[in-house]
Scaffold this active site. Structure first.
Site, PDB file in Angstrom:
ATOM      1  N   GLU A   1       0.851  -1.275  -0.122  1.00  0.00           N
ATOM      2  CA  GLU A   1       0.002  -0.124   0.019  1.00  0.00           C
ATOM      3  C   GLU A   1       0.752   1.420   0.025  1.00  0.00           C
ATOM      4  O   GLU A   1       0.810   2.082   0.912  1.00  0.00           O
ATOM      5  CB  GLU A   1      -0.893   0.005   1.176  1.00  0.00           C
TER       6      GLU A   1
ATOM      7  N   GLU B   1      -4.737  -8.793   0.338  1.00  0.00           N
ATOM      8  CA  GLU B   1      -5.418  -8.582   1.693  1.00  0.00           C
ATOM      9  C   GLU B   1      -7.066  -8.260   1.559  1.00  0.00           C
ATOM     10  O   GLU B   1      -7.452  -7.593   0.588  1.00  0.00           O
ATOM     11  CB  GLU B   1      -4.887  -7.202   2.442  1.00  0.00           C
TER      12      GLU B   1
HETATM   13  C1  FCB Z   1      -4.342  -2.411   5.409  1.00  0.00           C
HETATM   14  C2  FCB Z   1      -2.818  -2.629   6.134  1.00  0.00           C
HETATM   15  C3  FCB Z   1      -2.649  -3.487   6.933  1.00  0.00           C
HETATM   16  C4  FCB Z   1      -3.817  -3.534   7.882  1.00  0.00           C
HETATM   17  C5  FCB Z   1      -5.116  -3.380   7.337  1.00  0.00           C
HETATM   18  C6  FCB Z   1      -6.056  -3.630   8.150  1.00  0.00           C
HETATM   19  O1  FCB Z   1      -4.322  -0.990   4.952  1.00  0.00           O
HETATM   20  O2  FCB Z   1      -2.030  -2.938   4.740  1.00  0.00           O
HETATM   21  O3  FCB Z   1      -1.373  -3.569   7.646  1.00  0.00           O
HETATM   22  O4  FCB Z   1      -3.767  -2.648   8.715  1.00  0.00           O
HETATM   23  O5  FCB Z   1      -5.232  -2.150   6.422  1.00  0.00           O
END
Ligand code: FCB
Length: 476
Positions: A166, A381
């Site tokens: 990110e 994720e």
């Molecule tokens: C994302 C991050 C991760 C975690 C999730 C909830 O933005 O990459 O580390 O904090 O959110």
């Protein structure tokens, strides 16, 4: 019996990040990172907590891998702490840091779990911050050197790599609004340079990794961004969602094409110089060539999405807007992002609005623009936070998480059934952990962590996810 549209080598995984779980912040020669600094700043983290101990994973690694095996995970995405390997960010290697990740990787392989390594999940060595961090163009070289060291140490066993997690979040929150480490508030013009340096670092690290690893590897990134979801699936709304997703509209550093067009298309979006005006930095063709490395998959983190419809407005120059591809209608209407009603369901954190179609539309639009059916889409994720607690019966009944994951995974299943190549899915997170500026309150884990005792308990969602994995998604 249902048949599964997921490919046989699909990575069913869960994810974590070093600072969020490892603890042992100064053990065995590790250097400090910007999050060690940030978590000591008064008022920076809810509850005044730090990641000094977090889930104590550094010391409990073997038990945690055994737990992953019991959960049926096929893949595990973890991040390497740069400052554990190189305490000063460059120069002398810390052998104990290398030894920790070697042990983790070996343990995972012995448990039949594919190790997937992220090089950078926000914990910049503090020594590099003192040299300007992501503001300093030299970071591309520092990062490439670190990537080469990681490649040489782990590349004989790690096939799946993610360069950056990110980048939009760590630049906007870290350098523009100051809510994340290193807590700076710089101008958009200065941040645009940071954007460029992160992309350059990604390109240089990709080259360095490929050169250092003794076997063919798979390199990608884990970028952030809301999905854009057509309000109803008419050709006009689909095109509106596509345009909303892929247009740099205001002077916002969040816009996806600002990050992904250079990586996958070798150029910044055409409209960027006009949108940013005198703040724009006019990157060189050589830099863009380095940034534009062929990647092996399209990774993306995805939690939520915004609904979009073709609005009433006509483009300002009065011309018919051109379609951005995908064969949907050419429309004159400008896209209109629709707000959710106040009562719309969210997770414990307000940005986590329930938007189950998000994974489908991300896969579809990214495949059209960046993959053309040739690169697998990997959800690096996706997850849900709720205020879970251990019930009177000793179990954690996190029904909302199960429902959230089920709905989102159906979106991924739809993408797979329509022939979009999907390669993997990493649930965030393996276990409850340090959620950055929010501290320990939001619980994202499939596994509950009692921070006072470090006891781990599988939540109902972990048992449910095990079944999804066992049936290869046929039970979704
Ligand atoms: C994302 C991050 C991760 C975690 C999730 C909830 O933005 O990459 O580390 O904090 O959110």
């Amino acid at each position: 019996m249902n048949t599964s549209p997921f490919p046989s080598d699909f990575l069913w995984g869960a994810a974590t990040a070093a600072y969020q779980i490892e603890g042992a912040h100064d053990a065995d020669g590790k250097g400090p990172s910007i999050w060690d600094m940030m978590s000591r700043k008064e008022g920076a983290i809810a509850g005044g907590v730090t990641g000094d101990i977090a889930c104590d994973h550094y010391r409990r690694m073997k038990d945690d891998v055994a737990m992953m095996k019991a959960m049926g995970l096929k893949a595990y995405r973890f991040s390497i702490s740069w400052a554990r390997i190189l305490p000063e960010g460059t120069g002398t290697i810390n052998p104990k840091g290398i030894a920790f990740y070697n042990a983790l990787i070996d343990e995972l392989l012995a448990a039949g779990i594919e190790p997937c390594a992220t090089l950078y999940h926000w914990d910049l060595p503090l020594a590099l911050h003192h040299k300007g961090g992501w503001m300093n163009r030299d970071i591309a070289e520092w990062f490439a050197d670190y990537a080469a060291i990681a490649g040489r140490a782990f590349g004989d066993r790690v096939t799946w790599w993610m360069t950056l997690n990110e980048p939009s979040v760590f630049i906007v929150a870290g350098y523009n609004d100051g809510s994340h480490a290193p807590g700076l508030k710089m101008s958009v013009a200065e941040c645009l340079r940071c954007v460029h340096h992160t992309l350059l670092a990604h390109g240089r690290a990709t080259l360095a990794l490929r050169a250092a690893c003794p076997q063919p590897i798979k390199v990608g990134m884990a970028p952030a961004g809301y999905a854009k979801i057509p309000d109803t699936e008419t050709p006009e709304n689909i095109e509106a969602a596509r345009r909303s997703l892929f247009t740099v509209a205001g002077q916002s550093l969040w816009d996806i094409p600002l990050w992904l067009d250079p990586v996958f298309l070798g150029k910044y979006p055409d409209e960027a110089p006009a949108v940013f005006g005198s703040k724009w930095h006019h990157p060189s063709a050589e830099d863009l060539k380095i940034i534009h490395q062929p990647l092996d998959y399209i990774g993306f983190n995805c939690y939520s999405g915004v609904r979009v419809r073709a609005g009433a407005k006509v483009d300002s120059d009065g011309t018919r807007a051109t379609s951005l591809g995908g064969g949907d209608a050419t429309v004159t209407a400008a896209p209109e992002d629709l707000p959710y009603p106040q009562e719309h369901p969210t997770g414990q954190l307000s940005w986590l609005m329930l938007a189950p179609e998000a994974l489908y539309w991300k896969c579809r639009f990214y495949n059209e623009r960046y993959g053309h059916g040739k690169l697998p889409l990997v959800v690096t994720e996706n997850g849900f936070c709720s205020g879970d607690w251990v019930g009177l019966d000793g179990c954690i009944h996190d029904g909302a998480r199960i429902d959230y994951l089920h709905r989102y995974l159906r979106g991924l299943q739809r993408a797979a059934s329509e022939g979009i190549p999907v390669g993997g899915y990493f649930q965030w997170s393996l276990m409850d952990n340090f959620e950055w500026k929010e501290g320990y309150k939001p619980r994202f884990g499939l596994v509950h962590v009692d921070y006072a005792t470090q006891k781990r308990t599988l939540k109902d969602s972990a048992l449910w996810y095990r079944e999804v994995i066992q049936t290869h998604g046929a039970n979704l």
